[in-house]
Design a protein around this motif. Sequence first.
Motif, PDB file in Angstrom:
ATOM      1  N   LEU A 122       0.809  -1.211   0.000  1.00 30.81           N
ATOM      2  CA  LEU A 122       0.000   0.000   0.000  1.00 30.81           C
ATOM      3  C   LEU A 122       0.846   1.265   0.000  1.00 30.81           C
ATOM      4  N   ASN A 123       2.059   1.173   0.471  1.00 22.44           N
ATOM      5  CA  ASN A 123       2.939   2.344   0.523  1.00 22.44           C
ATOM      6  C   ASN A 123       3.865   2.459  -0.684  1.00 22.44           C
ATOM      7  N   MET A 124       3.700   1.569  -1.650  1.00 21.32           N
ATOM      8  CA  MET A 124       4.519   1.609  -2.858  1.00 21.32           C
ATOM      9  C   MET A 124       3.984   2.654  -3.829  1.00 21.32           C
ATOM     10  N   ASP A 125       4.882   3.206  -4.634  1.00 24.33           N
ATOM     11  CA  ASP A 125       4.482   4.165  -5.662  1.00 24.33           C
ATOM     12  C   ASP A 125       4.115   3.480  -6.967  1.00 24.33           C
ATOM     13  N   SER A 126       4.540   2.239  -7.128  1.00 23.86           N
ATOM     14  CA  SER A 126       4.259   1.510  -8.354  1.00 23.86           C
ATOM     15  C   SER A 126       3.351   0.319  -8.051  1.00 23.86           C
ATOM     16  N   GLU A 127       2.842  -0.279  -9.097  1.00 24.70           N
ATOM     17  CA  GLU A 127       1.931  -1.410  -8.976  1.00 24.70           C
ATOM     18  C   GLU A 127       2.709  -2.713  -9.103  1.00 24.70           C
ATOM     19  N   ILE A 128       2.348  -3.706  -8.325  1.00 23.74           N
ATOM     20  CA  ILE A 128       3.028  -4.994  -8.414  1.00 23.74           C
ATOM     21  C   ILE A 128       2.526  -5.759  -9.638  1.00 23.74           C
ATOM     22  N   SER A 129       3.330  -6.711 -10.089  1.00 26.28           N
ATOM     23  CA  SER A 129       2.987  -7.519 -11.254  1.00 26.28           C
ATOM     24  C   SER A 129       1.869  -8.504 -10.925  1.00 26.28           C
ATOM     25  N   PHE A 130       1.284  -9.081 -11.976  1.00 19.56           N
ATOM     26  CA  PHE A 130       0.280 -10.114 -11.767  1.00 19.56           C
ATOM     27  C   PHE A 130       0.868 -11.282 -10.981  1.00 19.56           C
ATOM     28  N   ALA A 131       2.085 -11.687 -11.333  1.00 18.87           N
ATOM     29  CA  ALA A 131       2.714 -12.835 -10.660  1.00 18.87           C
ATOM     30  C   ALA A 131       2.851 -12.587  -9.165  1.00 18.87           C
ATOM     31  N   GLU A 132       3.262 -11.390  -8.791  1.00 21.72           N
ATOM     32  CA  GLU A 132       3.415 -11.093  -7.366  1.00 21.72           C
ATOM     33  C   GLU A 132       2.057 -10.993  -6.681  1.00 21.72           C
ATOM     34  N   PHE A 133       1.093 -10.354  -7.330  1.00 20.43           N
ATOM     35  CA  PHE A 133      -0.258 -10.242  -6.788  1.00 20.43           C
ATOM     36  C   PHE A 133      -0.840 -11.637  -6.563  1.00 20.43           C
ATOM     37  N   ASP A 134      -0.717 -12.482  -7.578  1.00 20.16           N
ATOM     38  CA  ASP A 134      -1.234 -13.846  -7.511  1.00 20.16           C
ATOM     39  C   ASP A 134      -0.544 -14.646  -6.405  1.00 20.16           C
ATOM     40  N   GLY A 135       0.753 -14.496  -6.286  1.00 20.40           N
ATOM     41  CA  GLY A 135       1.495 -15.199  -5.242  1.00 20.40           C
ATOM     42  C   GLY A 135       1.064 -14.780  -3.852  1.00 20.40           C
ATOM     43  N   TYR A 136       0.900 -13.474  -3.659  1.00 18.25           N
ATOM     44  CA  TYR A 136       0.455 -12.974  -2.358  1.00 18.25           C
ATOM     45  C   TYR A 136      -0.964 -13.471  -2.065  1.00 18.25           C
ATOM     46  N   TYR A 137      -1.837 -13.378  -3.049  1.00 21.19           N
ATOM     47  CA  TYR A 137      -3.204 -13.862  -2.896  1.00 21.19           C
ATOM     48  C   TYR A 137      -3.215 -15.338  -2.482  1.00 21.19           C
ATOM     49  N   LYS A 138      -2.416 -16.139  -3.159  1.00 22.01           N
ATOM     50  CA  LYS A 138      -2.366 -17.575  -2.839  1.00 22.01           C
ATOM     51  C   LYS A 138      -1.826 -17.820  -1.435  1.00 22.01           C
ATOM     52  N   LEU A 154      -7.139  -6.668  -1.153  1.00 21.92           N
ATOM     53  CA  LEU A 154      -7.026  -7.595  -2.277  1.00 21.92           C
ATOM     54  C   LEU A 154      -8.261  -7.509  -3.171  1.00 21.92           C
ATOM     55  N   LYS A 155      -9.428  -7.468  -2.539  1.00 29.36           N
ATOM     56  CA  LYS A 155     -10.682  -7.407  -3.291  1.00 29.36           C
ATOM     57  C   LYS A 155     -10.760  -6.139  -4.121  1.00 29.36           C
ATOM     58  N   SER A 156     -10.507  -4.995  -3.525  1.00 29.04           N
ATOM     59  CA  SER A 156     -10.642  -3.743  -4.269  1.00 29.04           C
ATOM     60  C   SER A 156      -9.611  -3.637  -5.385  1.00 29.04           C
ATOM     61  N   ASN A 157      -8.382  -4.087  -5.123  1.00 25.96           N
ATOM     62  CA  ASN A 157      -7.362  -4.065  -6.173  1.00 25.96           C
ATOM     63  C   ASN A 157      -7.679  -5.070  -7.274  1.00 25.96           C
ATOM     64  N   GLY A 158      -8.172  -6.235  -6.883  1.00 28.61           N
ATOM     65  CA  GLY A 158      -8.561  -7.233  -7.876  1.00 28.61           C
ATOM     66  C   GLY A 158      -9.699  -6.735  -8.753  1.00 28.61           C
TER      67      GLY A 158
END
Length: 113
Positions: free
Chosen positions: A12-28, A56-60
């Motif tokens: 949430l404190n990052m200035d950039s968006e994470i990749s799908f792979a990282e998002f998916d990994g965190y979600y899992k 996760l829901k709102s970003n997804g």
Amino acid sequence: MQELFDKMKEYLNMDSEISFAEFDGYYKNVVAFLNDNWTGLNEDDTMKMLFILDNLKSNGEDRAKRKEKEAKKYGKMAQRTEIWANALIGRLREAGLTDEEIGKRYEEIYEAV
């Protein structure tokens, strides 16, 4: 649990968006944690997990609206996180918390992050 919460704060404190792979990994990782531990979470950890799931829901949902090849996957992740969030809210209600109390505690976490 704390590691997942800290990672969400970092995202949430990052200035950039994470990749799908990282998002998916965190979600899992979140879902795997919930599958193994959700019934044993105390109220504080349940509130932190609600915070994680809500983000996760709102970003997804946001990413699902984009014209990207992973859009459907993001949409499914958002749906599943909503199911988990509803289950945790149900547990908090069973423990005697009102929707107003849940909302107040959620806001406290949100403001602290």
